[in-house]
Design a protein around this motif. Structure first.
Motif, PDB file in Angstrom:
ATOM      1  N   ARG A  96     -20.059 -40.990  -4.527  1.00 46.13           N
ATOM      2  CA  ARG A  96     -19.783 -42.008  -5.546  1.00 46.13           C
ATOM      3  C   ARG A  96     -18.316 -42.146  -5.930  1.00 46.13           C
ATOM      4  N   GLU A 104     -22.270 -45.683  -1.358  1.00 38.45           N
ATOM      5  CA  GLU A 104     -22.524 -46.023  -2.752  1.00 38.45           C
ATOM      6  C   GLU A 104     -21.378 -45.484  -3.605  1.00 38.45           C
ATOM      7  N   TYR A 106     -19.140 -46.177  -7.642  1.00 34.30           N
ATOM      8  CA  TYR A 106     -19.196 -46.810  -8.960  1.00 34.30           C
ATOM      9  C   TYR A 106     -18.647 -48.233  -8.875  1.00 34.30           C
ATOM     10  N   ASP A 107     -19.171 -49.114  -9.717  1.00 30.91           N
ATOM     11  CA  ASP A 107     -18.934 -50.560  -9.584  1.00 30.91           C
ATOM     12  C   ASP A 107     -17.637 -51.080 -10.189  1.00 30.91           C
ATOM     13  N   THR A 109     -16.748 -50.895 -13.431  1.00 32.50           N
ATOM     14  CA  THR A 109     -16.867 -51.225 -14.859  1.00 32.50           C
ATOM     15  C   THR A 109     -16.804 -49.990 -15.746  1.00 32.50           C
ATOM     16  N   THR A 111     -19.082 -47.871 -16.295  1.00 34.13           N
ATOM     17  CA  THR A 111     -20.341 -47.750 -17.047  1.00 34.13           C
ATOM     18  C   THR A 111     -21.365 -46.880 -16.328  1.00 34.13           C
ATOM     19  N   GLN A 113     -22.606 -47.559 -13.402  1.00 30.54           N
ATOM     20  CA  GLN A 113     -23.392 -48.393 -12.493  1.00 30.54           C
ATOM     21  C   GLN A 113     -22.886 -48.213 -11.062  1.00 30.54           C
ATOM     22  N   LEU A 114     -23.822 -48.197 -10.117  1.00 32.19           N
ATOM     23  CA  LEU A 114     -23.471 -48.004  -8.714  1.00 32.19           C
ATOM     24  C   LEU A 114     -23.669 -49.287  -7.921  1.00 32.19           C
ATOM     25  N   ILE A 115     -22.858 -49.435  -6.872  1.00 31.70           N
ATOM     26  CA  ILE A 115     -22.979 -50.547  -5.937  1.00 31.70           C
ATOM     27  C   ILE A 115     -22.843 -50.000  -4.512  1.00 31.70           C
TER      28      ILE A 115
END
Length: 141
Positions: A96, A104, A106-107, A109, A111, A113-115
């Motif tokens: 991450r 995968e 972190y996005d 942000t 927060t 959230q994963l992408i």
């Protein structure tokens, strides 16, 4: 076999928050292979501790908006030199992370959230034929 490994997974306190994330399964792996600890953020010139950063588009940005992409790229380039020097075919990287995450991350942000996506180092190593494993995949080596 020589294997690159995120230094934080060996317990080295080099993560952004000054901690390590030691993985007990590495004790068995160390008996069979040579583990070469790397930290692309440090190799790129960033301090420990440092401000958290995430990938935002094609850039790596800190939580307060500072662009640290060049540090991440320099660190990735230095790790690739080591991979070539030691003929590494595998890398076990911290999942991450904006450097080491593979598949995968972190996005951007901050927060949690994963992408889908890859960190700077993971992408460079994969482009150069090195098999990337996350810390949860250690048993595959």
């Amino acid at each position: 076999m020589n294997i690159l490994i995120s230094a934080c997974l060996l317990g080295i306190e080099c993560r952004y928050d000054g901690t390590g994330k030691k993985i007990p399964e590495l004790e068995q792996l160390k008996k069979k292979h040579h583990l070469i600890p790397i930290c692309p953020e440090i190799f790129g010139g960033l301090p420990t501790p440092r401000e958290p950063a995430e990938k935002v588009g094609n850039r790596i940005m800190t939580k307060t908006g500072k662009d640290v992409t060049d540090y991440y790229q320099k660190g990735a380039d230095e790790v690739l030199k080591l991979a070539n020097l030691f003929d590494c075919k595998y890398a076990i990287l911290k999942e991450r992370s904006p450097s080491c995450g593979y598949g995968e991350i972190y996005d951007g942000t901050f927060t949690g959230q994963l992408i889908k996506g890859d960190g700077v180092l993971a992408n460079l190593l994969a482009q150069n034929g090195i098999t990337i494993l996350g810390e949860k995949e250690i048993k595959l080596v």
